[in-house]
Design a protein around this motif. Sequence first.
Motif, mmCIF file in Angstrom:
data_model
loop_
_atom_site.group_PDB
_atom_site.id
_atom_site.type_symbol
_atom_site.label_atom_id
_atom_site.label_comp_id
_atom_site.label_asym_id
_atom_site.label_seq_id
_atom_site.Cartn_x
_atom_site.Cartn_y
_atom_site.Cartn_z
ATOM 1 N N TYR A 55 -2.174 -2.468 -12.721
ATOM 2 C CA TYR A 55 -3.028 -2.731 -11.561
ATOM 3 C C TYR A 55 -2.205 -2.826 -10.275
ATOM 4 C CZ TYR A 55 -7.333 -3.359 -14.182
ATOM 5 O OH TYR A 55 -8.454 -3.122 -14.953
ATOM 6 N N LEU A 56 -0.955 -3.244 -10.382
ATOM 7 C CA LEU A 56 -0.085 -3.276 -9.204
ATOM 8 C C LEU A 56 0.155 -1.857 -8.695
ATOM 9 C CD1 LEU A 56 1.632 -5.133 -7.368
ATOM 10 C CD2 LEU A 56 3.551 -4.736 -8.932
ATOM 11 N N PRO A 61 -0.390 1.691 -1.946
ATOM 12 C CA PRO A 61 -0.894 2.624 -0.924
ATOM 13 C C PRO A 61 -0.567 4.087 -1.224
ATOM 14 C CG PRO A 61 0.177 0.725 0.098
ATOM 15 C CD PRO A 61 0.468 0.638 -1.372
ATOM 16 N N SER A 62 0.415 4.338 -2.062
ATOM 17 C CA SER A 62 0.813 5.714 -2.381
ATOM 18 C C SER A 62 -0.025 6.329 -3.490
ATOM 19 C CB SER A 62 2.289 5.756 -2.787
ATOM 20 O OG SER A 62 3.126 5.294 -1.748
ATOM 21 N N LEU A 63 -1.005 5.599 -4.039
ATOM 22 C CA LEU A 63 -1.784 6.115 -5.163
ATOM 23 C C LEU A 63 -2.449 7.448 -4.831
ATOM 24 C CD1 LEU A 63 -2.890 5.613 -8.044
ATOM 25 C CD2 LEU A 63 -4.865 4.517 -6.973
ATOM 26 N N LYS A 64 -2.984 7.574 -3.622
ATOM 27 C CA LYS A 64 -3.668 8.810 -3.244
ATOM 28 C C LYS A 64 -2.737 10.013 -3.316
ATOM 29 C CE LYS A 64 -4.669 9.403 1.073
ATOM 30 N NZ LYS A 64 -5.325 9.300 2.401
ATOM 31 N N GLU A 65 -1.508 9.857 -2.847
ATOM 32 C CA GLU A 65 -0.544 10.961 -2.899
ATOM 33 C C GLU A 65 -0.146 11.259 -4.335
ATOM 34 O OE1 GLU A 65 0.044 12.755 -0.285
ATOM 35 O OE2 GLU A 65 -1.261 11.391 0.837
ATOM 36 N N TRP A 66 -0.031 10.231 -5.162
ATOM 37 C CA TRP A 66 0.288 10.462 -6.573
ATOM 38 C C TRP A 66 -0.841 11.240 -7.250
ATOM 39 C CZ3 TRP A 66 1.606 4.582 -7.434
ATOM 40 C CH2 TRP A 66 2.800 4.281 -6.768
ATOM 41 N N VAL A 67 -2.071 10.877 -6.936
ATOM 42 C CA VAL A 67 -3.230 11.576 -7.512
ATOM 43 C C VAL A 67 -3.208 13.052 -7.129
ATOM 44 C CG1 VAL A 67 -5.736 11.815 -7.319
ATOM 45 C CG2 VAL A 67 -4.737 9.578 -7.755
ATOM 46 N N LYS A 68 -2.918 13.341 -5.871
ATOM 47 C CA LYS A 68 -2.862 14.741 -5.427
ATOM 48 C C LYS A 68 -1.784 15.512 -6.182
ATOM 49 C CE LYS A 68 -4.592 13.982 -0.721
ATOM 50 N NZ LYS A 68 -4.266 14.080 0.724
ATOM 51 N N LYS A 85 9.481 -0.316 -10.200
ATOM 52 C CA LYS A 85 9.132 -1.548 -9.501
ATOM 53 C C LYS A 85 9.794 -2.726 -10.221
ATOM 54 C CE LYS A 85 4.540 -0.380 -7.637
ATOM 55 N NZ LYS A 85 4.813 -0.676 -6.212
ATOM 56 N N ALA A 86 10.258 -3.730 -9.477
ATOM 57 C CA ALA A 86 10.737 -4.991 -10.053
ATOM 58 C C ALA A 86 9.528 -5.901 -10.210
ATOM 59 C CB ALA A 86 11.786 -5.623 -9.155
ATOM 60 N N PHE A 87 9.312 -6.367 -11.452
ATOM 61 C CA PHE A 87 8.093 -7.127 -11.697
ATOM 62 C C PHE A 87 8.290 -8.091 -12.856
ATOM 63 C CE2 PHE A 87 3.962 -7.528 -13.914
ATOM 64 C CZ PHE A 87 3.234 -8.123 -12.892
ATOM 65 N N PHE A 109 -7.959 9.806 -14.596
ATOM 66 C CA PHE A 109 -6.529 9.615 -14.415
ATOM 67 C C PHE A 109 -6.062 8.434 -15.263
ATOM 68 C CE2 PHE A 109 -7.898 12.078 -10.880
ATOM 69 C CZ PHE A 109 -6.840 12.915 -10.593
ATOM 70 N N HIS A 110 -4.907 8.601 -15.911
ATOM 71 C CA HIS A 110 -4.352 7.599 -16.815
ATOM 72 C C HIS A 110 -3.062 7.045 -16.202
ATOM 73 C CE1 HIS A 110 -6.937 8.754 -20.319
ATOM 74 N NE2 HIS A 110 -7.007 9.860 -19.602
ATOM 75 N N LEU A 111 -3.097 5.771 -15.844
ATOM 76 C CA LEU A 111 -1.913 5.097 -15.321
ATOM 77 C C LEU A 111 -1.346 4.250 -16.459
ATOM 78 C CD1 LEU A 111 -1.802 3.335 -11.830
ATOM 79 C CD2 LEU A 111 -0.146 2.990 -13.667
ATOM 80 N N LYS A 112 -0.249 4.727 -17.055
ATOM 81 C CA LYS A 112 0.319 4.081 -18.240
ATOM 82 C C LYS A 112 1.613 3.362 -17.885
ATOM 83 C CE LYS A 112 -1.724 7.216 -21.630
ATOM 84 N NZ LYS A 112 -1.491 8.067 -22.819
ATOM 85 N N THR A 113 1.737 2.137 -18.397
ATOM 86 C CA THR A 113 2.930 1.335 -18.161
ATOM 87 C C THR A 113 3.494 0.842 -19.492
ATOM 88 O OG1 THR A 113 1.561 -0.639 -17.853
ATOM 89 C CG2 THR A 113 2.207 0.567 -15.882
ATOM 90 N N ASP A 114 4.813 0.711 -19.535
ATOM 91 C CA ASP A 114 5.516 0.185 -20.711
ATOM 92 C C ASP A 114 6.455 -0.910 -20.220
ATOM 93 O OD1 ASP A 114 6.830 -0.345 -23.036
ATOM 94 O OD2 ASP A 114 7.353 1.734 -23.487
ATOM 95 N N TYR A 115 6.261 -2.132 -20.763
ATOM 96 C CA TYR A 115 6.987 -3.295 -20.252
ATOM 97 C C TYR A 115 7.667 -4.035 -21.409
ATOM 98 C CZ TYR A 115 7.891 -7.285 -17.164
ATOM 99 O OH TYR A 115 8.486 -8.255 -16.404
#
Length: 348
Positions: A55-56, A61-68, A85-87, A109-115
């Motif tokens: 969700y972060l 703000p760069s999500l739109k450019e990533w989607v394109k 990202k540091a999280f 769109f699939h935003l996948k994270t591995d932590y």
Amino acid sequence: MKGKRASLSLLMIFIFFILTISILSLLSILDKKLKIGLNHLDADQASYYAESLAYLYYEDPSLKEWVKEVYKRPLDGDPYPLPAKAFGEGEVKEAFLSRSRDREGKSQFHLKTDYSYRDLGGQCDLVFGAFKPVFYPEDGLLEPQDPKTRALLVSLGEKLSQEIPLPSQFIKQTLRLEGESLLRPGPPPGYGLEFYKKESLPREDEEGPLEEGPPLEEGEGQDLEDPWPSQDPEAAYGLSIYGQADKRIPFQAIVTGQLEVQGPLTMKGILYLGPGASLEGDLSLEGVLFLDEGSQVQETVEVRGLIIDLSGQAGACPRVLYPPHIENYLFLFEDFYGPHPLRSRKNV
């Protein structure tokens, strides 16, 4: 007497031994359960970190450019890596964005994270739509039903009435058709356009020029030596940019006058009818037809994609909602973009 004392001592030692073993076993079991419980807590924490991280990125703000960038890639291409990202208290192992289509053909769109948290991994797949749902009406006709929708469509129309910045991923050329334009099988009609026999080309894949189309069916050829035989006025034709080797390349047409089409004709891309413009004839459009206020269209015009109608004149036109065409030609516009979460899954 001494024998009884010895026997009692041995019995007490034996009981003490049994109690000691039992207590040690119980402590060992409790310790294992405690460790398992702590591991579960750490694993849950890793999953929560992964979901929060997703969700972060979604709020970035760069999500739109990533989607394109992702939309420009083929569906089966490599995922698009997102910046690190540091999280949290652990380590971000991986984050990337990819795309698929649902059963209706809409992009997901699939935003996948591995932590990683305390050597335990957590994963999340945040699935979201990037384009506003209002642009997917079930019957393929979008009309301004309320002031908010009207304002949105008016804003989009203002942009479609101007030339799209080129080069674009799918739109390759913008043409302005002013005054009375008569398009029919015959010599090239000018404006940088030409005709070709529609049945002489392989089909285009649903994803546009990035994908290789399916094989030709029996009876289909690829001979383009005579792309506009004037002796066959009933044949089906396609309309394309003059001199292009690939006749399937779509374009943007801005019509400000009367456009009349004679003979079955197909075009791909965006067709914008300005105020007072009109469109007549046997035209099949694969893409987006936009009717500005005061424009008119004949009911013989059919659309596979989307009709946006500010004039209230297109209700009788045959149409089929086709999300890939809509997205291909509108995804660059700010008015079309509108991310909304669909679902999330942890530890996928």
